[in-house]
Design an enzyme around this catalytic site. Structure first.
Site: not given
Ligand SMILES: NC(=O)CC[C@H](N)C(=O)O
Length: 240
Positions: A95, A194
């Site tokens: 992510c 995740h």
């Molecule tokens: N879950 C995350 O790592 C989010 C990554 C990033 N902040 C987004 O919203 O795309």
């Protein structure tokens, strides 16, 4: 233990959304079957990253705020991280971490957060929308199906030399448009999953573990991993 892998958990104190460290714990679980153990260093702000010291790197997800902080420090590690990746070092970026290995990420407020451009993708933002929910993809090379949970604002577009980790069967993936999810470049794997991805996907956990072991111990035989079948989520019911 006969074999030891040294892992670096990049910014694990700032970027560890949904317990991304579980990826290292899952690998460590499977490693025991071939008499291997994983030692993990937290590499955070101001810590040097020494590419020759590590056999595996994890860079987890984060909020835009943390990504802004990490982005500045990350520039100081750009050369050794790029060398590690180019050298075929096994790497898993999730992510926010996946976004930061690319050229840049446009945050939800429109701010441009620089990545290190070690991989050729870039990430834009969506207006007042996030991709949230369960996701299923299929890896083209192995035919394996992977399951995860995504929650991101960013929409990522792959570039030169990058192939997706999988094609989207259910969910949104990199950008909700081209059916790609994640990335594979050399021995670097990126994903929005995740879950953590390696705790939920045994085949991928063993694939990356074997890559790391074989790279460090080229003469050893780790085929026992192929015969091992232990799904860490076998007793977990996940409703769609
Ligand atoms: N879950 C995350 O790592 C989010 C990554 C990033 N902040 C987004 O919203 O795309």
């Amino acid at each position: 233990m006969t074999y030891t892998l040294n892992a670096a958990h990049l910014y694990g104190d700032l970027m560890n959304t949904y317990g991304d460290i579980g990826n290292i714990l899952a690998m460590g679980y499977y490693a025991k079957a071939v008499d291997a153990t994983i030692m993990t260093d937290l590499i955070s702000l101001d810590d040097p990253f020494e590419p020759d010291k590590y056999d595996f790197v994890l860079f987890g997800g984060g909020q835009d705020y943390e990504q802004t902080i990490v982005s500045k420090d990350l520039q100081t590690k750009k050369a050794p991280l790029t060398a590690y990746i180019e050298n075929g070092g096994p790497f898993l970026a999730i992510c926010g971490g996946f976004q930061m290995l690319g050229h840049y990420y446009i945050g939800a407020k429109g701010e441009k957060i620089p990545g290190i451009g070690a991989l050729d993708h870039y990430t834009l933002s969506q207006d007042n929308n996030r991709f949230i929910g369960n996701i299923t993809i299929k890896n083209a090379e192995t035919g394996q199906t992977y399951y995860g949970f995504e929650n991101h604002n960013g929409t990522t577009f792959l570039g030169e030399g990058e192939r997706p980790l999988g094609n989207v069967i259910q969910g949104h993936g990199n950008n909700g448009k081209d059916q790609t999810e994640g990335v594979i470049y050399k021995n670097t794997f990126g994903s929005y999953f995740h879950g953590p991805i390696l705790a939920r996907n045994e085949a991928l956990a063993k694939r990356i573990l074997k890559l790391a072991l074989q790279r460090k111990y080229p003469d050893a035989d780790f085929s026992a991993l192929d015969e091992l079948h232990e799904d860490l989520t076998k007793n977990v019911v996940i409703k769609p």
